[in-house]
Design a protein around this motif. Structure first.
Motif, mmCIF file in Angstrom:
data_model
loop_
_atom_site.group_PDB
_atom_site.id
_atom_site.type_symbol
_atom_site.label_atom_id
_atom_site.label_comp_id
_atom_site.label_asym_id
_atom_site.label_seq_id
_atom_site.Cartn_x
_atom_site.Cartn_y
_atom_site.Cartn_z
ATOM 1 N N THR A 40 0.831 -1.206 0.000
ATOM 2 C CA THR A 40 0.000 0.000 0.000
ATOM 3 C C THR A 40 0.865 1.256 0.000
ATOM 4 O O THR A 40 0.592 2.220 -0.729
ATOM 5 C CB THR A 40 -0.939 0.009 1.208
ATOM 6 O OG1 THR A 40 -1.848 -1.092 1.107
ATOM 7 C CG2 THR A 40 -1.745 1.294 1.285
ATOM 8 N N ILE A 41 1.926 1.257 0.801
ATOM 9 C CA ILE A 41 2.816 2.412 0.818
ATOM 10 C C ILE A 41 3.499 2.595 -0.531
ATOM 11 O O ILE A 41 3.626 3.722 -1.034
ATOM 12 C CB ILE A 41 3.846 2.286 1.955
ATOM 13 C CG1 ILE A 41 3.149 2.461 3.306
ATOM 14 C CG2 ILE A 41 4.960 3.333 1.801
ATOM 15 C CD1 ILE A 41 4.032 2.224 4.503
ATOM 16 N N ARG A 42 3.908 1.493 -1.160
ATOM 17 C CA ARG A 42 4.528 1.608 -2.484
ATOM 18 C C ARG A 42 3.530 2.145 -3.509
ATOM 19 O O ARG A 42 3.902 2.910 -4.412
ATOM 20 C CB ARG A 42 5.074 0.250 -2.929
ATOM 21 C CG ARG A 42 6.333 -0.177 -2.171
ATOM 22 C CD ARG A 42 7.035 -1.325 -2.873
ATOM 23 N NE ARG A 42 6.215 -2.529 -2.872
ATOM 24 C CZ ARG A 42 6.254 -3.466 -1.933
ATOM 25 N NH1 ARG A 42 7.065 -3.333 -0.891
ATOM 26 N NH2 ARG A 42 5.487 -4.538 -2.018
ATOM 27 N N GLU A 43 2.256 1.758 -3.381
ATOM 28 C CA GLU A 43 1.227 2.312 -4.273
ATOM 29 C C GLU A 43 1.080 3.812 -4.055
ATOM 30 O O GLU A 43 1.026 4.596 -5.014
ATOM 31 C CB GLU A 43 -0.102 1.602 -4.033
ATOM 32 C CG GLU A 43 -1.238 2.125 -4.890
ATOM 33 C CD GLU A 43 -2.582 1.478 -4.577
ATOM 34 O OE1 GLU A 43 -3.574 1.856 -5.208
ATOM 35 O OE2 GLU A 43 -2.623 0.594 -3.696
ATOM 36 N N ILE A 44 1.018 4.224 -2.802
ATOM 37 C CA ILE A 44 0.887 5.648 -2.491
ATOM 38 C C ILE A 44 2.117 6.415 -2.968
ATOM 39 O O ILE A 44 2.025 7.573 -3.402
ATOM 40 C CB ILE A 44 0.666 5.848 -0.983
ATOM 41 C CG1 ILE A 44 -0.688 5.243 -0.561
ATOM 42 C CG2 ILE A 44 0.713 7.326 -0.595
ATOM 43 C CD1 ILE A 44 -0.900 5.172 0.939
ATOM 44 N N ALA A 45 3.282 5.763 -2.936
ATOM 45 C CA ALA A 45 4.526 6.415 -3.342
ATOM 46 C C ALA A 45 4.563 6.752 -4.828
ATOM 47 O O ALA A 45 5.386 7.560 -5.262
ATOM 48 C CB ALA A 45 5.720 5.538 -2.982
ATOM 49 N N THR A 46 3.663 6.163 -5.621
ATOM 50 C CA THR A 46 3.594 6.519 -7.036
ATOM 51 C C THR A 46 2.810 7.814 -7.256
ATOM 52 O O THR A 46 2.794 8.344 -8.363
ATOM 53 C CB THR A 46 2.934 5.392 -7.860
ATOM 54 O OG1 THR A 46 1.551 5.267 -7.491
ATOM 55 C CG2 THR A 46 3.639 4.067 -7.638
ATOM 56 N N LYS A 47 2.175 8.292 -6.214
ATOM 57 C CA LYS A 47 1.384 9.524 -6.310
ATOM 58 C C LYS A 47 2.257 10.728 -5.946
ATOM 59 O O LYS A 47 3.400 10.594 -5.535
ATOM 60 C CB LYS A 47 0.172 9.456 -5.381
ATOM 61 C CG LYS A 47 -0.571 8.125 -5.391
ATOM 62 C CD LYS A 47 -1.026 7.692 -6.772
ATOM 63 C CE LYS A 47 -1.713 6.326 -6.717
ATOM 64 N NZ LYS A 47 -2.042 5.814 -8.076
ATOM 65 N N SER A 48 1.700 11.901 -6.082
ATOM 66 C CA SER A 48 2.429 13.120 -5.732
ATOM 67 C C SER A 48 2.687 13.177 -4.229
ATOM 68 O O SER A 48 1.741 13.188 -3.437
ATOM 69 C CB SER A 48 1.619 14.348 -6.142
ATOM 70 O OG SER A 48 2.044 15.491 -5.420
ATOM 71 N N PRO A 49 3.958 13.231 -3.806
ATOM 72 C CA PRO A 49 4.236 13.345 -2.371
ATOM 73 C C PRO A 49 3.657 14.602 -1.736
ATOM 74 O O PRO A 49 3.158 14.566 -0.607
ATOM 75 C CB PRO A 49 5.760 13.353 -2.305
ATOM 76 C CG PRO A 49 6.208 12.727 -3.569
ATOM 77 C CD PRO A 49 5.190 13.122 -4.594
#
Length: 287
Positions: A222-231
């Protein structure tokens, strides 16, 4: 990346995911004053490494003192868990508490309040991975995370009234926010425990997984998925959600509008919108 050494914590970092493990299995990972002090130090470290909150007057992110040379944030998410065994965190350290004066007890609670507020203030998602008991202070620590994943063996509860106490680490505030006032009152007054699936049905837990290994893997994914978004967008969204809690609808909308404006001033917004128009994948600079 070196996060230092600790007596009661294990801190590991891989692929943008920092995993903080409370490592007192002999005490069911109870929250001693030493644990709380070390959690505070780790939160300070993460805040510096992923500082999305250094603002230049207008709220726009300019990178942080601990950011990489290109302004990117090395820590993209935090997993909070306990050493493998019977408990995530069984609660506060009752052995320490028995010798505390009322003033010392308040200081103990306030020190944990500072940790939970620091976790909420981190500009990256925090996922509590609960395997085993999350009771009292353990449940309250998990509540400070953005969301909670649990294994099949997880149990949640606020059993303080069994000891002649009340929740002291934020349970009376955050539990009603998660599951509603009436249900939170019932759980606190009765000291009743919830299974992982019961907690999920109430909205306390986001996902239930068969094993500890699957639990931790799912959180990292889940964190890796979120990491593909704008920080920057994730950081502003987190802050906006947290700041809107407890406000009127109109006040909450003002909070959201301010975050929306701040996002417009970031390079991530420019990259994201241009990538959308060009029908390509964005490459967010994180600033």
């Amino acid at each position: 990346m070196d996060f230092g050494s600790y007596e009661t914590l294990i801190v590991e970092f891989a692929d943008g995911v920092a995993t903080v493990t409370i490592n007192r299995p002999e005490a069911l990972n109870a929250l001693s004053r030493e644990v709380i002090d070390e959690l505070a130090k780790v939160c300070d470290l993460f805040s510096g490494l992923g500082d999305a909150r250094r603002e230049d007057g207008d709220g726009a992110n300019r990178g942080g003192a601990g950011a990489d040379d290109d302004g990117a944030w090395p820590v993209r998410g935090v997993i909070l868990t306990g050493a493998a065994g019977k408990a995530f965190v069984a609660g506060a350290d009752i052995r320490e508490m028995t010798s505390m004066s009322p003033d010392e007890a308040v200081a103990y609670a306030r020190s944990m309040h500072a940790v939970t507020l620091a976790l909420e203030a981190l500009p990256v998602p925090v996922i509590a991975c609960v395997d085993g008991y999350a009771l009292g202070g353990g449940c309250e620590l998990a509540l400070a995370a953005d969301f909670i994943y649990a294994s099949e063996s997880a149990q949640f509860g606020q059993p303080e009234v069994n000891l002649g106490l009340v929740p002291g680490f934020g349970g009376s505030v955050r539990l009603p926010q998660r599951i509603g006032l009436g249900m939170a009152r019932e759980l606190i007054y009765t000291a009743r425990r919830l299974t992982a699936h019961e907690a999920s049905s109430l909205g306390l837990v986001n996902g239930v997984f068969p094993t500890r290994e699957q639990l931790l893997a799912a959180a990292a994914a889940t964190i890796r998925e979120i990491a593909t978004k704008s920080p920057t967008a994730v950081a502003f969204a987190k802050r906006s959600i947290n700041e809107a809690v407890g406000r009127t609808t109109a006040e909450g909308l003002d909070v959201e509008a301010n975050a929306f404006r701040a996002a417009f001033e970031t390079e991530d917004m420019k990259e994201g919108t241009e990538a959308f128009v060009a029908k390509r994948s964005p490459v967010f600079p994180g600033r």
